[in-house]
Design a protein around this motif. Structure first.
Motif, PDB file in Angstrom:
ATOM      1  N   ASP A   1       0.856  -1.187   0.000  1.00 37.55           N
ATOM      2  CA  ASP A   1       0.000   0.000   0.000  1.00 37.55           C
ATOM      3  C   ASP A   1       0.894   1.240   0.000  1.00 37.55           C
ATOM      4  OD1 ASP A   1      -2.235   1.559  -0.001  1.00 37.55           O
ATOM      5  OD2 ASP A   1      -2.622   1.360   2.144  1.00 37.55           O
ATOM      6  N   THR A   2       1.641   1.390  -1.094  1.00 38.87           N
ATOM      7  CA  THR A   2       2.607   2.477  -1.198  1.00 38.87           C
ATOM      8  C   THR A   2       2.138   3.508  -2.212  1.00 38.87           C
ATOM      9  OG1 THR A   2       3.855   1.377  -2.955  1.00 38.87           O
ATOM     10  CG2 THR A   2       4.486   0.863  -0.677  1.00 38.87           C
ATOM     11  N   ARG A   3       2.775   4.657  -2.177  1.00 42.15           N
ATOM     12  CA  ARG A   3       2.445   5.710  -3.123  1.00 42.15           C
ATOM     13  C   ARG A   3       2.687   5.248  -4.555  1.00 42.15           C
ATOM     14  NH1 ARG A   3       6.092  11.070  -3.407  1.00 42.15           N
ATOM     15  NH2 ARG A   3       7.491   9.488  -4.229  1.00 42.15           N
ATOM     16  N   GLU A   4       3.812   4.578  -4.784  1.00 39.62           N
ATOM     17  CA  GLU A   4       4.140   4.157  -6.146  1.00 39.62           C
ATOM     18  C   GLU A   4       3.134   3.140  -6.672  1.00 39.62           C
ATOM     19  OE1 GLU A   4       6.213   4.253  -3.579  1.00 39.62           O
ATOM     20  OE2 GLU A   4       7.473   5.960  -4.155  1.00 39.62           O
TER      21      GLU A   4
ATOM     22  N   ALA B   1     -16.717   7.625 -17.536  1.00 40.44           N
ATOM     23  CA  ALA B   1     -15.322   7.322 -17.216  1.00 40.44           C
ATOM     24  C   ALA B   1     -14.759   8.345 -16.236  1.00 40.44           C
ATOM     25  CB  ALA B   1     -14.487   7.293 -18.494  1.00 40.44           C
ATOM     26  N   ALA B   2     -15.077   9.621 -16.445  1.00 44.83           N
ATOM     27  CA  ALA B   2     -14.607  10.656 -15.539  1.00 44.83           C
ATOM     28  C   ALA B   2     -15.164  10.447 -14.136  1.00 44.83           C
ATOM     29  CB  ALA B   2     -15.002  12.035 -16.071  1.00 44.83           C
ATOM     30  N   ALA B   3     -16.423  10.024 -14.054  1.00 48.56           N
ATOM     31  CA  ALA B   3     -17.032   9.772 -12.748  1.00 48.56           C
ATOM     32  C   ALA B   3     -16.352   8.592 -12.053  1.00 48.56           C
ATOM     33  CB  ALA B   3     -18.522   9.511 -12.912  1.00 48.56           C
ATOM     34  N   GLN B   4     -16.039   7.547 -12.804  1.00 50.02           N
ATOM     35  CA  GLN B   4     -15.363   6.397 -12.219  1.00 50.02           C
ATOM     36  C   GLN B   4     -13.953   6.770 -11.741  1.00 50.02           C
ATOM     37  OE1 GLN B   4     -16.418   3.754 -15.728  1.00 50.02           O
ATOM     38  NE2 GLN B   4     -16.681   2.288 -14.070  1.00 50.02           N
ATOM     39  N   LEU B   5     -13.271   7.588 -12.525  1.00 46.39           N
ATOM     40  CA  LEU B   5     -11.943   8.024 -12.114  1.00 46.39           C
ATOM     41  C   LEU B   5     -12.025   8.906 -10.868  1.00 46.39           C
ATOM     42  CD1 LEU B   5      -9.070   7.585 -13.140  1.00 46.39           C
ATOM     43  CD2 LEU B   5      -9.242   9.736 -14.387  1.00 46.39           C
ATOM     44  N   LEU B   6     -13.041   9.728 -10.798  1.00 43.61           N
ATOM     45  CA  LEU B   6     -13.229  10.575  -9.622  1.00 43.61           C
ATOM     46  C   LEU B   6     -13.470   9.726  -8.374  1.00 43.61           C
ATOM     47  CD1 LEU B   6     -13.568  13.344  -8.314  1.00 43.61           C
ATOM     48  CD2 LEU B   6     -15.973  13.297  -9.019  1.00 43.61           C
ATOM     49  N   LEU B   7     -14.250   8.666  -8.508  1.00 43.28           N
ATOM     50  CA  LEU B   7     -14.470   7.778  -7.372  1.00 43.28           C
ATOM     51  C   LEU B   7     -13.158   7.184  -6.871  1.00 43.28           C
ATOM     52  CD1 LEU B   7     -17.729   5.871  -8.396  1.00 43.28           C
ATOM     53  CD2 LEU B   7     -17.467   7.553  -6.558  1.00 43.28           C
TER      54      LEU B   7
ATOM     55  N   PHE C   1      -7.917   9.538  -1.698  1.00 45.82           N
ATOM     56  CA  PHE C   1      -7.829  10.629  -0.731  1.00 45.82           C
ATOM     57  C   PHE C   1      -7.955  10.103   0.695  1.00 45.82           C
ATOM     58  CE2 PHE C   1      -9.574  14.192   1.730  1.00 45.82           C
ATOM     59  CZ  PHE C   1      -8.623  15.165   1.450  1.00 45.82           C
ATOM     60  N   ARG C   2      -8.698   9.007   0.852  1.00 46.35           N
ATOM     61  CA  ARG C   2      -8.864   8.418   2.182  1.00 46.35           C
ATOM     62  C   ARG C   2      -7.718   7.488   2.552  1.00 46.35           C
ATOM     63  NH1 ARG C   2     -14.028   7.382   0.164  1.00 46.35           N
ATOM     64  NH2 ARG C   2     -13.595   5.146   0.189  1.00 46.35           N
ATOM     65  N   VAL C   3      -7.237   6.698   1.576  1.00 48.62           N
ATOM     66  CA  VAL C   3      -6.306   5.620   1.928  1.00 48.62           C
ATOM     67  C   VAL C   3      -4.852   5.927   1.593  1.00 48.62           C
ATOM     68  CG1 VAL C   3      -8.123   3.897   1.665  1.00 48.62           C
ATOM     69  CG2 VAL C   3      -6.604   4.371  -0.250  1.00 48.62           C
ATOM     70  N   CYS C   4      -4.613   6.726   0.558  1.00 49.80           N
ATOM     71  CA  CYS C   4      -3.223   7.001   0.160  1.00 49.80           C
ATOM     72  C   CYS C   4      -3.169   8.311  -0.622  1.00 49.80           C
ATOM     73  CB  CYS C   4      -2.684   5.847  -0.687  1.00 49.80           C
ATOM     74  SG  CYS C   4      -0.897   5.939  -1.014  1.00 49.80           S
TER      75      CYS C   4
ATOM     76  N   ILE D   1      -1.985  10.566  -5.282  1.00 57.38           N
ATOM     77  CA  ILE D   1      -2.861  11.259  -6.224  1.00 57.38           C
ATOM     78  C   ILE D   1      -2.060  12.095  -7.219  1.00 57.38           C
ATOM     79  CG2 ILE D   1      -4.652  13.017  -6.433  1.00 57.38           C
ATOM     80  CD1 ILE D   1      -5.817  11.984  -3.807  1.00 57.38           C
ATOM     81  N   LEU D   2      -1.191  12.949  -6.740  1.00 61.77           N
ATOM     82  CA  LEU D   2      -0.456  13.832  -7.658  1.00 61.77           C
ATOM     83  C   LEU D   2       0.466  13.059  -8.599  1.00 61.77           C
ATOM     84  CD1 LEU D   2       0.333  16.991  -5.485  1.00 61.77           C
ATOM     85  CD2 LEU D   2      -1.338  16.729  -7.333  1.00 61.77           C
ATOM     86  N   PRO D   3       1.307  12.131  -8.108  1.00 58.44           N
ATOM     87  CA  PRO D   3       2.136  11.387  -9.065  1.00 58.44           C
ATOM     88  C   PRO D   3       1.313  10.542 -10.027  1.00 58.44           C
ATOM     89  CG  PRO D   3       2.395  10.495  -6.857  1.00 58.44           C
ATOM     90  CD  PRO D   3       1.649  11.781  -6.715  1.00 58.44           C
TER      91      PRO D   3
END
Length: 271
Positions: free
Chosen positions: A193-196, A221-227, A233-236, A240-242
């Protein structure tokens, strides 16, 4: 009925040895066993051939990833039904191939049969259709595999490989059938459960949506990606940015694999 067995392997020789030893004890035995060593060294190839002389060995010095390795193995397999095991997965019972033969005789037009190591997947008593097959233990109808076009070769395949294949088989009119009464062992290394890891998984989710969704479903697709982003945002949140930064190059690099499927097929597969 004869089966080819394919095993894509990558540096887990203890698990690979156990898998191949288990397959050698099966009665009846498969017609052939093919192993692909990804980024193989001469020492690794010599070790495998010494310990398992009956195995047909394929090698790649450049990374193929699990999907690329399976593409090569399935092309080399000579039987119409091809059993796929990860190097850390193996049958529970010695009569695995006899049980699989009975399953195929009952469902001869299936595109793929999938088995599991999870007790919750054994709860339903009868075979049933599923949208996404098991990646570590499954049986390919080789004709269907060639019709679907194989796998997109990715070094990191999580959240892409089985999902993409499942959708393309469904869109072509094929059925993937889960066999709850045939069990396997899967000694998978725990997913980090790492950033990479999570950033790469996010990139693969976006790649899947880009390759297969028609333009009219891009809002979905955009909605699924947003989910997925909300989940990250909760777990790792560090992923998100990388993950987002890698999307342009990841999608561009694999753009030649884009083959959008009919919207009705995508929606029925999601259902």
């Amino acid at each position: 009925m004869q089966f080819s067995v394919i095993v894509p392997a990558f540096r887990r020789f203890d698990a690979l040895d156990e898998t191949l030893d288990t397959l050698a004890r099966c009665e009846p035995a498969p017609a052939e066993i093919l192993v692909h060593l990804d980024q193989a060294t001469p020492e690794a190839a010599a070790r495998l051939q010494s310990r398992h002389p009956g195995v047909k060995l394929l090698q790649s010095k450049t990374p193929q990833g699990p999907g690329g390795a399976r593409n090569l193995l399935l092309a080399a397999a000579r039987c119409p039904w091809v059993v796929n095991f990860d190097d850390d997965a193996r049958p529970v019972n010695r009569d695995f191939f006899r049980a699989m033969e009975r399953a195929i005789q009952a469902l001869p037009r299936a595109a793929m049969l999938s088995v599991s190591n999870q007790p919750q997947d054994w709860a339903r008593p009868l075979p049933h259709a599923i949208a996404v097959p098991s990646g570590y233990a499954s049986v390919f109808n080789k004709e269907w595999f060639e019709r679907a076009g194989g796998f997109v070769p990715l070094r990191f395949a999580y959240c892409m490989e089985e999902v993409d294949y499942g959708l393309r088989v469904h869109a072509a009119g094929g059925w993937i059938i889960h066999q709850p009464d045939i069990h396997v062992v899967h000694d998978m290394v725990e997913r980090p459960d790492t950033r990479e890891f999570q950033a790469s998984a996010l990139a693969n989710i976006a790649l899947f949506l880009f390759l297969r969704y028609p333009l009219m479903l891009w809002p979905l697709a955009a909605a699924q990606l947003l989910l997925r982003l909300l989940w990250l945002f909760r777990v790792c949140p560090a992923a998100i940015l990388p993950g987002l930064a890698s999307l342009p190059s990841h999608l561009w690099h694999h753009r030649h694999h884009r083959s959008a499927l009919p919207a009705a097929k995508v929606l029925s597969w999601l259902h």
